[in-house]
Design a protein around this motif. Structure first.
Motif, PDB file in Angstrom:
ATOM      1  N   ALA A  87       0.835  -1.196   0.000  1.00 15.54           N
ATOM      2  CA  ALA A  87       0.000   0.000   0.000  1.00 15.54           C
ATOM      3  C   ALA A  87       0.871   1.247   0.000  1.00 15.54           C
ATOM      4  O   ALA A  87       1.764   1.393   0.830  1.00 15.54           O
ATOM      5  CB  ALA A  87      -0.907  -0.004   1.226  1.00 15.54           C
ATOM      6  N   GLU A  88       0.610   2.150  -0.951  1.00 18.81           N
ATOM      7  CA  GLU A  88       1.300   3.432  -1.008  1.00 18.81           C
ATOM      8  C   GLU A  88       0.321   4.498  -0.508  1.00 18.81           C
ATOM      9  O   GLU A  88      -0.749   4.703  -1.083  1.00 18.81           O
ATOM     10  CB  GLU A  88       1.749   3.731  -2.438  1.00 18.81           C
ATOM     11  N   MET A  89       0.701   5.152   0.600  1.00 22.93           N
ATOM     12  CA  MET A  89      -0.220   6.049   1.296  1.00 22.93           C
ATOM     13  C   MET A  89       0.447   7.413   1.512  1.00 22.93           C
ATOM     14  O   MET A  89       0.996   7.695   2.588  1.00 22.93           O
ATOM     15  CB  MET A  89      -0.631   5.428   2.638  1.00 22.93           C
ATOM     16  N   PRO A  90       0.449   8.294   0.496  1.00 20.07           N
ATOM     17  CA  PRO A  90       1.119   9.597   0.596  1.00 20.07           C
ATOM     18  C   PRO A  90       0.615  10.407   1.794  1.00 20.07           C
ATOM     19  O   PRO A  90      -0.583  10.460   2.071  1.00 20.07           O
ATOM     20  CB  PRO A  90       0.751  10.281  -0.728  1.00 20.07           C
ATOM     21  N   GLY A  91       1.560  10.985   2.524  1.00 20.80           N
ATOM     22  CA  GLY A  91       1.213  11.831   3.653  1.00 20.80           C
ATOM     23  C   GLY A  91       0.970  11.092   4.949  1.00 20.80           C
ATOM     24  O   GLY A  91       0.778  11.721   5.990  1.00 20.80           O
ATOM     25  N   PHE A  92       0.969   9.767   4.905  1.00 19.45           N
ATOM     26  CA  PHE A  92       0.663   8.994   6.102  1.00 19.45           C
ATOM     27  C   PHE A  92       1.927   8.566   6.836  1.00 19.45           C
ATOM     28  O   PHE A  92       1.920   8.457   8.059  1.00 19.45           O
ATOM     29  CB  PHE A  92      -0.164   7.761   5.724  1.00 19.45           C
ATOM     30  N   TYR A  93       3.000   8.311   6.122  1.00 21.79           N
ATOM     31  CA  TYR A  93       4.273   7.903   6.712  1.00 21.79           C
ATOM     32  C   TYR A  93       5.347   8.926   6.344  1.00 21.79           C
ATOM     33  O   TYR A  93       5.287   9.559   5.286  1.00 21.79           O
ATOM     34  CB  TYR A  93       4.714   6.532   6.187  1.00 21.79           C
ATOM     35  N   ALA A  94       6.340   9.080   7.220  1.00 18.43           N
ATOM     36  CA  ALA A  94       7.480   9.951   6.920  1.00 18.43           C
ATOM     37  C   ALA A  94       8.289   9.366   5.770  1.00 18.43           C
ATOM     38  O   ALA A  94       8.200   8.173   5.464  1.00 18.43           O
ATOM     39  CB  ALA A  94       8.354  10.103   8.161  1.00 18.43           C
ATOM     40  N   ALA A  95       9.085  10.210   5.123  1.00 18.45           N
ATOM     41  CA  ALA A  95       9.892   9.770   3.987  1.00 18.45           C
ATOM     42  C   ALA A  95      10.767   8.583   4.373  1.00 18.45           C
ATOM     43  O   ALA A  95      11.414   8.591   5.430  1.00 18.45           O
ATOM     44  CB  ALA A  95      10.757  10.921   3.494  1.00 18.45           C
ATOM     45  N   GLN A  96      10.793   7.556   3.528  1.00 14.48           N
ATOM     46  CA  GLN A  96      11.597   6.353   3.695  1.00 14.48           C
ATOM     47  C   GLN A  96      11.162   5.473   4.866  1.00 14.48           C
ATOM     48  O   GLN A  96      11.850   4.519   5.209  1.00 14.48           O
ATOM     49  CB  GLN A  96      13.094   6.703   3.836  1.00 14.48           C
ATOM     50  N   GLU A  97      10.005   5.780   5.472  1.00  9.34           N
ATOM     51  CA  GLU A  97       9.502   4.941   6.561  1.00  9.34           C
ATOM     52  C   GLU A  97       8.326   4.101   6.073  1.00  9.34           C
ATOM     53  O   GLU A  97       7.687   4.422   5.066  1.00  9.34           O
ATOM     54  CB  GLU A  97       9.109   5.787   7.768  1.00  9.34           C
ATOM     55  N   TYR A  98       8.048   3.029   6.792  1.00  8.29           N
ATOM     56  CA  TYR A  98       7.028   2.074   6.370  1.00  8.29           C
ATOM     57  C   TYR A  98       6.583   1.249   7.577  1.00  8.29           C
ATOM     58  O   TYR A  98       7.159   1.335   8.661  1.00  8.29           O
ATOM     59  CB  TYR A  98       7.588   1.136   5.286  1.00  8.29           C
ATOM     60  N   ASP A  99       5.567   0.445   7.379  1.00 11.70           N
ATOM     61  CA  ASP A  99       5.180  -0.559   8.373  1.00 11.70           C
ATOM     62  C   ASP A  99       4.987  -1.878   7.638  1.00 11.70           C
ATOM     63  O   ASP A  99       4.606  -1.897   6.464  1.00 11.70           O
ATOM     64  CB  ASP A  99       3.886  -0.154   9.083  1.00 11.70           C
TER      65      ASP A  99
END
Length: 369
Positions: free
Chosen positions: A155-167
């Motif tokens: 899932a690509e969720m712009p604005g939800f995670y900081a740059a280069q971060e993920y879960d």
């Protein structure tokens, strides 16, 4: 360590100060149960709060061509704030192993054979190279577990995670016949508790670890002499590299264990440490007595304990302290001591250092002394 009895209702105050309230987690599970009960259909086996969920194919009305009673076993988990260490170190090819391990190890506690895995990766902006590195770790964990990675979701969720971060989270399904299930009712007083060594902190307690690192001014890129006891020729590890060691997967160890001795219980030592996870596998009315002197606690735990000024009861309430899985076993040969030590030797030769921790008691108390 002095004799200590600590119930699960007395979690780590340091962990709470780091932002994690174990009591809140217990209260949430208690509230979940009413909602979960509304969803029950034929086949669902109720055990909310155990290590894994169960579903009976026979009870669901699915035709079975024999007397077998196959139970599907499912578990889901993530990697938690250990990901923050991966971000800081820009190392992403091991967290996928953690994700698989946290799910697979839970399934093993029921005696199930893991079958397949699905992953969920969410990020603000997809970096194909980073994502491939993460899934490389997932695949490595699946291979080590003997299971298939049959799908997932990115899932690509712009604005939800900081740059280069993920879960990243995962979901695993296994299977066991009801006659082969490991259930609390099989445990008896006098059964021995043996511990399979961990590879480090695994994937639990990192909110506290990160706070200790910040408060003590520690550097992830530094090799600290207190935790770098190395073999000749081995490259020194930084603190960050030590913390990112992936969670150990116990599939092969449990298979070997069950061929060598009767296993009556298994506990995956995750969040809540010894005080919460070992009692989870015991039936009502029984307890456990463990001697702290029976296994070596790895240096990195002592290092974090000293840096965070944690007392012994508190650190055992959060971390695995060098033991990632605890098995309850019952020797059945004419020479039980010989069988027990032969089992330990078998596991050690297979690459899983294993120790006799203590035994199950007839009194409902957890004693760590």
């Amino acid at each position: 360590m002095s004799k200590s009895e600590s119930p699960p209702s007395q979690p780590s105050p340091a962990y709470r100060r780091a932002g994690v309230d174990l009591n809140a987690g217990q209260q949430a599970i208690a509230r979940y149960k009413a909602h979960s009960a509304r969803t029950l259909i034929p086949g669902a086996v109720t055990n909310l709060g155990a290590f894994a969920g169960l579903f009976s194919l026979r009870e669901a009305g699915i035709a079975i061509d024999s007397d077998a009673d196959p139970i599907l076993v499912a578990a889901t988990d993530g990697v938690g704030t250990k990901l923050k260490i991966a971000f800081a170190m820009n190392q992403h090819n091991t967290v996928g192993i953690d994700c698989v391990a946290m799910c697979v190890n839970d399934i093993l506690t029921c005696g199930a054979k893991p079958l397949f895995f699905l992953d969920y990766l969410a990020t603000g902006k997809l970096d194909p190279i980073q994502a491939a590195s993460i899934v490389e770790g997932v695949a490595t964990g699946c291979i080590d577990s003997g299971i298939a990675l049959i799908g997932g979701e990115t899932a690509e969720m712009p604005g939800f995670y900081a740059a280069q971060e993920y879960d990243i989270a995962g979901f695993c399904v296994g299977i066991v016949d009801r006659t082969r299930m490991i259930v609390p009712e099989k445990i008896l007083p006098g059964d021995k508790l043996i511990g399979l060594s961990s590879s480090g902190f695994h994937s639990n307690g990192f909110s506290l670890i990160r706070k200790i690192i910040d408060d003590a001014g520690l550097d992830l890129n530094t090799c600290y002499s207190e935790i770098t006891a190395l073999s000749p020729g081995q490259k020194p590890e930084t603190l960050g590299e030590t913390l990112l060691r992936p969670t150990r997967i116990y599939v092969k160890a449990v298979e070997a264990l069950r061929t060598a001795i009767t296993v009556t219980g298994l506990s995956h030592i995750t969040g809540g440490g010894f005080f919460e996870n070992i009692p989870r596998m015991l039936p009502s009315g029984l307890g456990a007595k463990i001697s702290r002197q029976n296994w070596p606690v790895p240096d990195v735990f002592k290092f974090i304990q000293k840096a965070g000024k944690l007392d012994d009861d508190e650190i055992f309430h959060v971390f695995n302290m060098g033991i990632g899985m605890v098995a309850c076993v019952r020797p059945t040969s004419e020479n039980p001591e010989q069988q027990l030590h032969a089992t330990l030797e078998l596991l050690r030769n297979a690459g899983f250092p294993t120790y006799i921790l203590g035994e199950v008691t007839a009194e409902q108390a957890f004693i760590l002394q």
